[in-house]
Design a protein around this motif. Sequence first.
Motif, PDB file in Angstrom:
ATOM      1  N   GLY A 291      43.840  40.116  37.787  1.00 35.02           N
ATOM      2  CA  GLY A 291      43.934  40.442  39.220  1.00 35.02           C
ATOM      3  C   GLY A 291      43.607  41.899  39.477  1.00 35.02           C
ATOM      4  N   MET A 292      44.095  42.765  38.586  1.00 35.36           N
ATOM      5  CA  MET A 292      43.795  44.204  38.738  1.00 35.36           C
ATOM      6  C   MET A 292      42.305  44.463  38.565  1.00 35.36           C
ATOM      7  SD  MET A 292      46.968  45.945  36.723  1.00 35.36           S
ATOM      8  CE  MET A 292      46.412  47.628  36.649  1.00 35.36           C
ATOM      9  N   GLN A 293      41.725  43.769  37.594  1.00 29.70           N
ATOM     10  CA  GLN A 293      40.275  43.955  37.361  1.00 29.70           C
ATOM     11  C   GLN A 293      39.474  43.550  38.593  1.00 29.70           C
ATOM     12  OE1 GLN A 293      38.816  42.277  33.703  1.00 29.70           O
ATOM     13  NE2 GLN A 293      40.373  43.285  32.473  1.00 29.70           N
ATOM     14  N   LYS A 294      39.916  42.450  39.245  1.00 30.69           N
ATOM     15  CA  LYS A 294      39.208  42.022  40.468  1.00 30.69           C
ATOM     16  C   LYS A 294      39.336  43.097  41.538  1.00 30.69           C
ATOM     17  CE  LYS A 294      38.073  37.683  39.480  1.00 30.69           C
ATOM     18  NZ  LYS A 294      36.795  37.053  39.519  1.00 30.69           N
ATOM     19  N   ARG A 295      40.539  43.689  41.635  1.00 35.69           N
ATOM     20  CA  ARG A 295      40.729  44.710  42.659  1.00 35.69           C
ATOM     21  C   ARG A 295      39.910  45.965  42.346  1.00 35.69           C
ATOM     22  NH1 ARG A 295      46.945  45.322  43.691  1.00 35.69           N
ATOM     23  NH2 ARG A 295      47.230  44.203  41.729  1.00 35.69           N
ATOM     24  N   VAL A 296      39.807  46.296  41.067  1.00 29.88           N
ATOM     25  CA  VAL A 296      38.941  47.428  40.685  1.00 29.88           C
ATOM     26  C   VAL A 296      37.486  47.083  41.042  1.00 29.88           C
ATOM     27  CG1 VAL A 296      38.070  48.839  38.779  1.00 29.88           C
ATOM     28  CG2 VAL A 296      40.474  48.182  38.819  1.00 29.88           C
ATOM     29  N   GLY A 297      37.115  45.812  40.793  1.00 32.36           N
ATOM     30  CA  GLY A 297      35.763  45.348  41.147  1.00 32.36           C
ATOM     31  C   GLY A 297      35.504  45.510  42.633  1.00 32.36           C
ATOM     32  N   ILE A 298      36.525  45.198  43.446  1.00 31.85           N
ATOM     33  CA  ILE A 298      36.376  45.355  44.906  1.00 31.85           C
ATOM     34  C   ILE A 298      36.257  46.843  45.248  1.00 31.85           C
ATOM     35  CG2 ILE A 298      37.525  45.052  47.134  1.00 31.85           C
ATOM     36  CD1 ILE A 298      38.793  42.487  45.987  1.00 31.85           C
ATOM     37  N   ALA A 299      37.097  47.657  44.599  1.00 35.85           N
ATOM     38  CA  ALA A 299      37.043  49.105  44.863  1.00 35.85           C
ATOM     39  C   ALA A 299      35.647  49.644  44.545  1.00 35.85           C
ATOM     40  CB  ALA A 299      38.096  49.821  44.029  1.00 35.85           C
ATOM     41  N   ARG A 300      35.081  49.209  43.413  1.00 31.46           N
ATOM     42  CA  ARG A 300      33.734  49.656  43.034  1.00 31.46           C
ATOM     43  C   ARG A 300      32.701  49.156  44.050  1.00 31.46           C
ATOM     44  NH1 ARG A 300      31.237  47.943  37.302  1.00 31.46           N
ATOM     45  NH2 ARG A 300      31.043  45.957  38.379  1.00 31.46           N
ATOM     46  N   ALA A 301      32.917  47.916  44.537  1.00 32.34           N
ATOM     47  CA  ALA A 301      31.946  47.331  45.477  1.00 32.34           C
ATOM     48  C   ALA A 301      31.947  48.048  46.826  1.00 32.34           C
ATOM     49  CB  ALA A 301      32.249  45.848  45.661  1.00 32.34           C
ATOM     50  N   ILE A 302      33.096  48.620  47.225  1.00 28.30           N
ATOM     51  CA  ILE A 302      33.143  49.242  48.569  1.00 28.30           C
ATOM     52  C   ILE A 302      33.002  50.762  48.525  1.00 28.30           C
ATOM     53  CG2 ILE A 302      34.532  47.372  49.551  1.00 28.30           C
ATOM     54  CD1 ILE A 302      36.979  49.300  49.367  1.00 28.30           C
ATOM     55  N   VAL A 303      32.817  51.306  47.317  1.00 29.81           N
ATOM     56  CA  VAL A 303      32.847  52.772  47.193  1.00 29.81           C
ATOM     57  C   VAL A 303      31.724  53.456  47.978  1.00 29.81           C
ATOM     58  CG1 VAL A 303      31.485  53.014  45.064  1.00 29.81           C
ATOM     59  CG2 VAL A 303      33.350  54.611  45.539  1.00 29.81           C
ATOM     60  N   LEU A 304      30.586  52.770  48.156  1.00 30.64           N
ATOM     61  CA  LEU A 304      29.478  53.379  48.907  1.00 30.64           C
ATOM     62  C   LEU A 304      29.480  52.939  50.377  1.00 30.64           C
ATOM     63  CD1 LEU A 304      26.485  53.163  46.380  1.00 30.64           C
ATOM     64  CD2 LEU A 304      27.801  55.169  47.004  1.00 30.64           C
ATOM     65  N   LYS A 305      30.605  52.418  50.844  1.00 27.86           N
ATOM     66  CA  LYS A 305      30.728  51.913  52.228  1.00 27.86           C
ATOM     67  C   LYS A 305      29.583  50.938  52.536  1.00 27.86           C
ATOM     68  CE  LYS A 305      32.887  56.175  53.761  1.00 27.86           C
ATOM     69  NZ  LYS A 305      32.762  57.372  54.566  1.00 27.86           N
ATOM     70  N   PRO A 306      29.555  49.821  51.854  1.00 33.84           N
ATOM     71  CA  PRO A 306      28.388  48.925  52.005  1.00 33.84           C
ATOM     72  C   PRO A 306      28.355  48.218  53.361  1.00 33.84           C
ATOM     73  CG  PRO A 306      30.069  47.842  50.710  1.00 33.84           C
ATOM     74  CD  PRO A 306      30.571  49.234  50.973  1.00 33.84           C
ATOM     75  N   LYS A 307      27.152  47.807  53.714  1.00 31.23           N
ATOM     76  CA  LYS A 307      26.975  47.013  54.934  1.00 31.23           C
ATOM     77  C   LYS A 307      27.167  45.534  54.588  1.00 31.23           C
ATOM     78  CE  LYS A 307      23.421  46.826  58.499  1.00 31.23           C
ATOM     79  NZ  LYS A 307      22.024  47.167  58.791  1.00 31.23           N
ATOM     80  N   TYR A 308      26.859  45.212  53.339  1.00 33.19           N
ATOM     81  CA  TYR A 308      26.967  43.824  52.875  1.00 33.19           C
ATOM     82  C   TYR A 308      27.842  43.778  51.622  1.00 33.19           C
ATOM     83  CZ  TYR A 308      22.636  43.905  55.557  1.00 33.19           C
ATOM     84  OH  TYR A 308      21.697  44.126  56.530  1.00 33.19           O
ATOM     85  N   LEU A 309      28.760  42.826  51.594  1.00 30.64           N
ATOM     86  CA  LEU A 309      29.611  42.670  50.409  1.00 30.64           C
ATOM     87  C   LEU A 309      29.436  41.247  49.866  1.00 30.64           C
ATOM     88  CD1 LEU A 309      31.896  43.707  48.538  1.00 30.64           C
ATOM     89  CD2 LEU A 309      33.529  42.904  50.231  1.00 30.64           C
ATOM     90  N   PHE A 310      29.028  41.160  48.622  1.00 29.24           N
ATOM     91  CA  PHE A 310      28.856  39.852  47.982  1.00 29.24           C
ATOM     92  C   PHE A 310      29.968  39.632  46.973  1.00 29.24           C
ATOM     93  CE2 PHE A 310      24.698  41.072  49.446  1.00 29.24           C
ATOM     94  CZ  PHE A 310      24.139  39.891  49.902  1.00 29.24           C
ATOM     95  N   CYS A 311      30.558  38.447  47.002  1.00 26.14           N
ATOM     96  CA  CYS A 311      31.639  38.144  46.055  1.00 26.14           C
ATOM     97  C   CYS A 311      31.326  36.810  45.385  1.00 26.14           C
ATOM     98  CB  CYS A 311      32.984  38.036  46.765  1.00 26.14           C
ATOM     99  SG  CYS A 311      33.408  39.478  47.725  1.00 26.14           S
TER     100      CYS A 311
END
Lengths: 221, 251
Positions: B141-161
């Motif tokens: 669960g923590m790894q997924k949350r780190v994955g989300i943190a990495r995915a949003i770090v550049l303030k993306p317009k699109y988020l793929f999961c």
Amino acid sequence: MYWKEISRQMNDIGMGSFIIVFLIAIFIGAVTAVQFAYQMGGTLIPRYYIGYIVRDMTILEMAPTITCLVLSGKVGSNIAAEIGGMRQKEHIDAMEIMGVNTSAYLVMPKILAALIVIPLLVCVASIISIVGAYIASVPTGMFTGAEFIQGLRSWFDGYNVFIMLVKAIVFAFILTSVACYQGYFVKGGSIELGKASTQAVVAGNILILIADYVIALVLTA
Amino acid sequence: MIRIENIKKSFGDVEVLKGIDFEFLEGKCNLIIGKSGAGKTVLLKLLIGLLSPTSGKIWYDNVDFTKLGNKEVRKIRMEVGMLFQGSALFDSMTIEENIRFPMDMFTNFTKKQKDDRVNYCLERVNLEGVNKKYPSEASGGMQKRVGIARAIVLKPKYLFCDEPNSGLDPKTSIVIDALIASITKENDITTIINTHDMNSVMEIGENIAYIHEGILGWTGSKDQVLKSANDLLHDFIFASPFLQKLKDSVE
């Protein structure tokens, strides 16, 4: 970022392989000296020739080829497994999405590190191999230290060192690029990863042997 | 907005996607659902350019993604964050280094700016103080949350999961779903989630595409799922005997 990765790879390939290269070089040198002493026993060939033969045999063939065949097994399989594991765990996809040129980021540092470190390892291996020959033959009384040194100093041709370095550079490129290719394009699961790792070693070794022949042919023609 | 037009993808003789049209809505949680092997992951990989379609178009706003060169693709990828099924965190890097990685690749931020952004993202996913840990020291669960943190770090317009809840227990899955939904709302991100988790469908599915054997079987929102008369969708949703019994008892 790339330099950091290159230095990490240089450490992995160089320091990580030093002990195995050291052991193989010292025994190859020892065996070469012992066997030539055996073959020349009872002939009219001067005994100092053994030092001369060990030196040129080591520089021209044993140090570059045997060292790189061993490194192909150790470093090649390691590289294929590392990159293949990254492919399977989607690390390469993640890097692509983060704008990384993965072939440059993953492959180039490994090849550059190998091109720098492996010739150095081969030079070290040739010195250790000659020391191994000395240790195996002089203290055991096969011939004297003076005879061995005389042989080492006879008819030295710097061009042989050039051939050794050319071989080392070409073999380093072959073993890393083949391993990177096998790892980068691996498909499937752990069985395929194991196969890719084995394939990296087998293909690397075959190509090294072919390249060895071609270099010998071209540079000694 | 991302729109796909008659997307087809074949691997050799096997046609995985057989012509799909769909529009992923801006600022919404868009879900791609379907059985395993239906072509969901292939569709997701086509959308982010990890695979190329055999034919069809993928529009990012008014730009045809399938026609872009490497430079333009890189530009669009700066606006994309992705959470992978297995998180895809780099084992040799700490959690902090993992999250900083996209900034190292795409930005000229100072060290302080990067540190601040890393800390903000970790705080946003409720993981303060784990900066120096390695992924192997974190739970799934923590790894997924780190994955989300990495995915949003550049303030993306699109988020793929891709399968954000795979391998997680139901409670952690709910936390991850809620996190993705709240980040989508807060930042007005176009989020595209590939899942077969029915909880996710019913909780966060604002715009759903049901893929069945490579074709678009149904589209709608979470409110329309249970009311739908689509047999294929019903077969998928009520595949579990428990849900089937529940449905029968309600009826």
